[in-house]
Design an enzyme around this catalytic site. Sequence first.
Site, mmCIF file in Angstrom:
data_model
loop_
_atom_site.group_PDB
_atom_site.id
_atom_site.type_symbol
_atom_site.label_atom_id
_atom_site.label_comp_id
_atom_site.label_asym_id
_atom_site.label_seq_id
_atom_site.Cartn_x
_atom_site.Cartn_y
_atom_site.Cartn_z
ATOM 1 N N CYS A 135 0.747 -1.139 -0.021
ATOM 2 C CA CYS A 135 0.090 -0.114 -0.056
ATOM 3 C C CYS A 135 0.906 1.189 0.185
ATOM 4 O O CYS A 135 0.363 2.442 -0.318
ATOM 5 C CB CYS A 135 -0.936 -0.115 1.009
ATOM 6 S SG CYS A 135 -2.275 -1.180 1.197
HETATM 7 N N1 CO8 Z 1 -19.926 -9.588 8.080
HETATM 8 C C1 CO8 Z 1 -20.468 -9.708 9.249
HETATM 9 N N2 CO8 Z 1 -19.662 -10.082 10.525
HETATM 10 C C2 CO8 Z 1 -18.377 -10.108 10.139
HETATM 11 C C3 CO8 Z 1 -17.730 -10.040 8.859
HETATM 12 C C4 CO8 Z 1 -18.754 -9.557 7.795
HETATM 13 N N3 CO8 Z 1 -18.400 -9.403 6.540
HETATM 14 N N4 CO8 Z 1 -16.282 -10.095 9.019
HETATM 15 C C5 CO8 Z 1 -16.224 -10.272 10.075
HETATM 16 N N5 CO8 Z 1 -17.252 -10.256 11.109
HETATM 17 C C6 CO8 Z 1 -17.263 -10.603 12.524
HETATM 18 C C7 CO8 Z 1 -16.077 -11.236 13.021
HETATM 19 O O1 CO8 Z 1 -16.350 -12.626 12.978
HETATM 20 C C8 CO8 Z 1 -16.006 -10.872 14.431
HETATM 21 O O2 CO8 Z 1 -16.980 -11.639 15.018
HETATM 22 P P1 CO8 Z 1 -16.569 -11.964 16.731
HETATM 23 O O3 CO8 Z 1 -16.740 -10.757 17.145
HETATM 24 O O4 CO8 Z 1 -17.828 -12.853 17.149
HETATM 25 O O5 CO8 Z 1 -15.303 -12.737 16.490
HETATM 26 C C9 CO8 Z 1 -16.633 -9.332 14.485
HETATM 27 O O6 CO8 Z 1 -17.532 -9.259 13.199
HETATM 28 C C10 CO8 Z 1 -15.528 -8.334 14.332
HETATM 29 O O7 CO8 Z 1 -14.554 -8.640 13.520
HETATM 30 P P2 CO8 Z 1 -13.127 -7.906 13.408
HETATM 31 O O8 CO8 Z 1 -12.748 -7.765 14.745
HETATM 32 O O9 CO8 Z 1 -12.420 -8.298 12.291
HETATM 33 O O10 CO8 Z 1 -13.674 -6.346 13.073
HETATM 34 P P3 CO8 Z 1 -12.847 -5.156 13.020
HETATM 35 O O11 CO8 Z 1 -13.909 -4.196 13.595
HETATM 36 O O12 CO8 Z 1 -11.547 -5.120 13.561
HETATM 37 O O13 CO8 Z 1 -12.885 -4.656 11.277
HETATM 38 C C11 CO8 Z 1 -11.445 -4.297 9.739
HETATM 39 C C12 CO8 Z 1 -12.296 -5.372 10.354
HETATM 40 C C13 CO8 Z 1 -12.196 -3.708 8.758
HETATM 41 C C14 CO8 Z 1 -10.554 -5.408 8.659
HETATM 42 C C15 CO8 Z 1 -10.292 -3.659 10.514
HETATM 43 O O14 CO8 Z 1 -9.939 -4.490 11.471
HETATM 44 C C16 CO8 Z 1 -9.439 -2.910 9.646
HETATM 45 O O15 CO8 Z 1 -9.793 -2.142 8.819
HETATM 46 N N6 CO8 Z 1 -8.194 -2.831 10.036
HETATM 47 C C17 CO8 Z 1 -7.302 -2.261 9.402
HETATM 48 C C18 CO8 Z 1 -6.687 -2.935 8.029
HETATM 49 C C19 CO8 Z 1 -5.884 -2.446 7.389
HETATM 50 O O16 CO8 Z 1 -5.557 -1.204 7.177
HETATM 51 N N7 CO8 Z 1 -4.948 -3.239 6.428
HETATM 52 C C20 CO8 Z 1 -4.413 -2.714 5.395
HETATM 53 C C21 CO8 Z 1 -4.480 -3.775 4.441
HETATM 54 S S1 CO8 Z 1 -3.875 -3.015 2.938
HETATM 55 C C22 CO8 Z 1 -2.198 -3.406 2.498
HETATM 56 O O17 CO8 Z 1 -1.398 -3.172 3.186
HETATM 57 C C23 CO8 Z 1 -2.071 -3.562 0.922
HETATM 58 C C24 CO8 Z 1 -1.971 -5.120 0.834
HETATM 59 C C25 CO8 Z 1 -1.783 -5.266 -0.652
HETATM 60 C C26 CO8 Z 1 -3.201 -5.295 -1.188
HETATM 61 C C27 CO8 Z 1 -3.956 -6.487 -1.488
HETATM 62 C C28 CO8 Z 1 -5.144 -6.560 -2.393
HETATM 63 C C29 CO8 Z 1 -6.170 -7.509 -2.443
#
Ligand code: CO8
Length: 375
Positions: free
Chosen positions: A157
């Site tokens: 990224c």
């Molecule tokens: N629908 C419903 N529920 C869901 C879903 C869904 N789609 N997904 C997860 N849940 C559930 C989980 O199972 C979890 O349930 P429980 O509490 O029972 O365990 C609950 O919802 C909460 O899940 P999370 O803790 O995972 O949720 P968050 O509030 O942490 O949100 C995010 C998840 C959005 C992923 C968040 O953590 C985030 O944005 N983190 C930062 C991510 C980030 O910035 N990453 C950078 C990556 S990009 C990069 O570096 C480039 C890589 C190369 C590109 C790749 C291209 C493909």
Amino acid sequence: MTHTPAITGTGLFTPEQTISNAELVKAFNAYADLFNAENAEAIAAGTIEAKDHSSEEFIFKASGIEQRYVIDKSGILDPTVMHPLLRQRSDDEPSLMAEMGVDAAEKALAAAGRTASDVDLVICAASNMERAYPAIAVEIQKLLGIQGFAFDMNVACSSATFGIQTAADMVRAGSIRSALVVNPEICSAHLEWRDRDCHFIFGDVATATLIERAEDANGAYFEIKSTRCATEFSNNIRNNNGFLRRSRPDGVKDRRDMQFMQNGRKVFKEVVPMVSEHITNHIAEHGVQANDLKRLWLHQANKSMNDFIGRKVLGRAPEPGEQPNILQDYANTSSAGSIIAFSKYSDDLQDGEHGLICSFGAGYSVGSVLLQRHV
Ligand code: CO8
């Protein structure tokens, strides 16, 4: 003699197709139902875990994303496919990344009032290259008719800001007069659309930035006051696909680790302080106060992540427009995100005002570019 580098133009290629959260969730849930029916026995025996449904409310609340642009939605939304379906191109045709990159690059050149003959270097900076070689950048160079040289670089990224630093340093040193930094991102092809934890995160796009000597600028420009890049190894965002794949046991199987994987919670917790501190230290080195920053063009991964960073850097909640988000429309477009925000929301800065582009992500990596507007 050194020169002052400047951003004189940007360009944006946006694919025609969009996928709304509603469409995405409908397709994912149909896929999950199919999977659960096909694996009913194993699920009942406890050897396979059933797949839960995704939810529109969760996606918007967790990320701020409302839709994403993609090159092909038909395959992604087909519950029996769940990935983009792209036409096979012959080796004599432009590759997809080059085609997207050329579109964005031509717009950047037009915005700067320049033509290909003014450019000495092309950097294709993106989080994945569609082939190992020849470099996509060299293909873009040929398609545009640029003399000089070109190369690819990948810092996930952060690729765009690391690319801008590379180009700006060469302009400063005098080895080139100008460079195009091009960021074609086909994130849809390396996202795991069958994983509800991440299936909503990414979209496709291409951006381009023209960097020239400030003295050559045709009109208003952004002087690149300084750049700062940092990396710190982490496995929390990882993709194991690579050229050793077929040589490893089970390497060519449909393995989860061959697409984008992340521990999103950890990334959030670790990257927010890393980035806030990075920006604070970068501007302090140049005697720029947080309140002097008219705009922050941040990497577009997650809305609350950006809210946290903005609040930490500015010491207060950012005013509307101070820190523009585009992720509601584009989702996370990897290296291109902060450049989309910059290209859409920078023209109104007044003479002498400062702004900062910052991208961050896998590696971990963080890159920032401190800019000053000259009108
Ligand atoms: N629908 C419903 N529920 C869901 C879903 C869904 N789609 N997904 C997860 N849940 C559930 C989980 O199972 C979890 O349930 P429980 O509490 O029972 O365990 C609950 O919802 C909460 O899940 P999370 O803790 O995972 O949720 P968050 O509030 O942490 O949100 C995010 C998840 C959005 C992923 C968040 O953590 C985030 O944005 N983190 C930062 C991510 C980030 O910035 N990453 C950078 C990556 S990009 C990069 O570096 C480039 C890589 C190369 C590109 C790749 C291209 C493909």
